[in-house]
Design a protein around this motif. Structure first.
Motif, mmCIF file in Angstrom:
data_model
loop_
_atom_site.group_PDB
_atom_site.id
_atom_site.type_symbol
_atom_site.label_atom_id
_atom_site.label_comp_id
_atom_site.label_asym_id
_atom_site.label_seq_id
_atom_site.Cartn_x
_atom_site.Cartn_y
_atom_site.Cartn_z
ATOM 1 N N VAL A 165 0.658 -1.302 -0.081
ATOM 2 C CA VAL A 165 0.044 -0.044 0.083
ATOM 3 C C VAL A 165 0.990 1.246 -0.038
ATOM 4 O O VAL A 165 2.179 1.176 0.338
ATOM 5 C CB VAL A 165 -0.962 0.034 1.212
ATOM 6 N N PRO A 166 0.362 2.471 -0.361
ATOM 7 C CA PRO A 166 1.124 3.751 -0.360
ATOM 8 C C PRO A 166 1.598 3.826 1.131
ATOM 9 O O PRO A 166 0.571 3.549 2.105
ATOM 10 C CB PRO A 166 0.371 4.757 -0.787
ATOM 11 N N GLY A 167 2.628 4.588 1.418
ATOM 12 C CA GLY A 167 2.857 5.002 2.812
ATOM 13 C C GLY A 167 4.192 4.669 2.890
ATOM 14 O O GLY A 167 5.065 4.090 2.186
ATOM 15 N N ARG A 168 4.851 4.961 3.971
ATOM 16 C CA ARG A 168 6.419 4.650 4.517
ATOM 17 C C ARG A 168 6.168 3.294 5.366
ATOM 18 O O ARG A 168 5.504 3.190 6.131
ATOM 19 C CB ARG A 168 6.854 5.818 5.394
ATOM 20 N N GLY A 169 7.317 2.459 4.929
ATOM 21 C CA GLY A 169 7.239 1.195 5.369
ATOM 22 C C GLY A 169 8.060 1.262 6.757
ATOM 23 O O GLY A 169 8.492 2.296 7.324
ATOM 24 N N GLY A 170 8.299 0.108 7.538
ATOM 25 C CA GLY A 170 8.917 0.047 8.669
ATOM 26 C C GLY A 170 10.510 0.532 8.480
ATOM 27 O O GLY A 170 10.877 0.277 7.320
ATOM 28 N N GLY A 171 11.150 1.132 9.495
ATOM 29 C CA GLY A 171 12.381 1.792 9.481
ATOM 30 C C GLY A 171 13.692 0.704 9.028
ATOM 31 O O GLY A 171 14.531 1.033 8.134
ATOM 32 N N PHE A 172 13.297 -0.698 9.019
ATOM 33 C CA PHE A 172 14.457 -1.345 8.795
ATOM 34 C C PHE A 172 13.916 -2.594 7.322
ATOM 35 O O PHE A 172 14.926 -3.071 7.032
ATOM 36 C CB PHE A 172 14.714 -2.371 9.791
ATOM 37 N N SER A 173 12.852 -2.237 6.989
ATOM 38 C CA SER A 173 12.171 -2.963 5.939
ATOM 39 C C SER A 173 12.876 -2.498 4.635
ATOM 40 O O SER A 173 12.863 -0.923 4.521
ATOM 41 C CB SER A 173 10.793 -3.178 6.138
ATOM 42 N N LEU A 174 12.882 -3.048 3.709
ATOM 43 C CA LEU A 174 13.833 -2.528 2.459
ATOM 44 C C LEU A 174 12.942 -1.620 1.416
ATOM 45 O O LEU A 174 13.299 -0.758 0.811
ATOM 46 C CB LEU A 174 14.360 -3.735 1.512
ATOM 47 N N GLU A 175 11.465 -1.937 1.835
ATOM 48 C CA GLU A 175 10.795 -1.111 0.744
ATOM 49 C C GLU A 175 10.426 0.319 1.158
ATOM 50 O O GLU A 175 10.063 1.280 0.879
ATOM 51 C CB GLU A 175 9.301 -1.636 0.651
ATOM 52 N N SER A 176 11.060 0.755 2.648
ATOM 53 C CA SER A 176 10.833 1.881 3.233
ATOM 54 C C SER A 176 11.098 3.245 2.422
ATOM 55 O O SER A 176 10.176 4.014 2.268
ATOM 56 C CB SER A 176 11.737 1.947 4.610
ATOM 57 N N PRO A 177 12.336 3.242 1.790
ATOM 58 C CA PRO A 177 12.474 4.539 0.873
ATOM 59 C C PRO A 177 11.516 4.523 -0.456
ATOM 60 O O PRO A 177 11.571 5.628 -1.302
ATOM 61 C CB PRO A 177 13.928 4.325 0.529
ATOM 62 N N GLU A 178 10.800 3.579 -0.529
ATOM 63 C CA GLU A 178 10.034 3.515 -1.841
ATOM 64 C C GLU A 178 8.661 4.114 -2.006
ATOM 65 O O GLU A 178 8.117 4.337 -2.897
ATOM 66 C CB GLU A 178 9.885 2.046 -2.279
ATOM 67 N N GLY A 179 8.381 4.879 -0.849
ATOM 68 C CA GLY A 179 7.121 5.300 -0.648
ATOM 69 C C GLY A 179 5.922 4.409 -0.829
ATOM 70 O O GLY A 179 4.497 4.822 -0.864
ATOM 71 N N LYS A 180 6.122 3.040 -0.557
ATOM 72 C CA LYS A 180 5.287 2.088 -0.205
ATOM 73 C C LYS A 180 5.463 1.167 0.859
ATOM 74 O O LYS A 180 6.732 1.291 1.151
ATOM 75 C CB LYS A 180 5.191 1.202 -1.555
ATOM 76 N N ARG A 181 4.602 0.547 1.427
ATOM 77 C CA ARG A 181 5.043 -0.472 2.414
ATOM 78 C C ARG A 181 4.127 -1.689 2.245
ATOM 79 O O ARG A 181 3.190 -1.835 1.752
ATOM 80 C CB ARG A 181 4.731 0.264 3.746
ATOM 81 N N PHE A 182 4.980 -2.814 2.562
ATOM 82 C CA PHE A 182 4.419 -4.159 2.476
ATOM 83 C C PHE A 182 3.381 -3.939 3.867
ATOM 84 O O PHE A 182 3.487 -3.700 5.108
ATOM 85 C CB PHE A 182 5.393 -5.268 2.923
#
Length: 164
Positions: free
Chosen positions: A92-109
């Motif tokens: 989904v759109p949004g900021r992921g968890g601080g340590f999760s790799l998708e965090s800088p993508e503007g999406k979060r698992f």
């Protein structure tokens, strides 16, 4: 249902699989660990393979058939609570968890869940999951069909996102 394989304990949506492929291209082999609720709520955390130490009692929910394969782990005690639930990893759109790799993508698992039916639970009883200790010894779950689903809405009875 006795002649069928047990249902997958974890699935991934096509959109989440696409993001995962992109992350694999940049970071190499990956893994998920389902967060237990501290810091990142109950998000599936995506790490480079081996960056998160899997414990002997952790449980392998699936090896997602995305790219080279992506294991999905959960702690043993958390699995005991969630063992009757199919995990659907979405994005989904949004900021992921601080340590999760998708965090800088503007999406979060995001983890969504669906309660297994009574028949599915019986099938799963006959197919115990692989633990971290067994995985270390070389045990792997059987490969049975794809883990990728079109979207979370295509999984009957999966939890949606609450509308504001």
């Amino acid at each position: 249902m006795a002649d069928m394989a047990a249902p997958h304990r974890a699935l991934i949506t096509a959109a989440a699989a696409e993001l995962l492929l992109s992350l694999q291209e940049r970071h190499g082999p990956l893994m998920f660990h389902q967060s237990g609720g501290c810091c990142d709520g109950s998000s599936p955390m995506c790490y480079p393979a081996g960056d998160f130490i899997v414990g002997d009692r952790d449980v392998l929910l699936a090896v997602l058939d995305v790219g080279a394969g992506v294991p999905v782990w959960i702690s043993g005690p958390q699995f005991d609570t969630w063992k009757h639930t199919q995990l659907v990893i979405d994005v989904v759109p949004g900021r992921g968890g601080g340590f999760s790799l998708e965090s800088p993508e503007g999406k979060r698992f995001l983890s969504r869940g669906r309660a297994f039916t009574e028949d599915e639970n019986r099938e799963l009883d006959d197919a115990p999951p692989v633990t971290g200790a067994a995985y270390e010894r070389g045990e792997r779950p059987p490969r049975t069909g794809t883990h990728v689903v079109a979207d979370a809405g295509s999984v009957q009875d999966v939890c949606g996102i609450p509308q504001r």
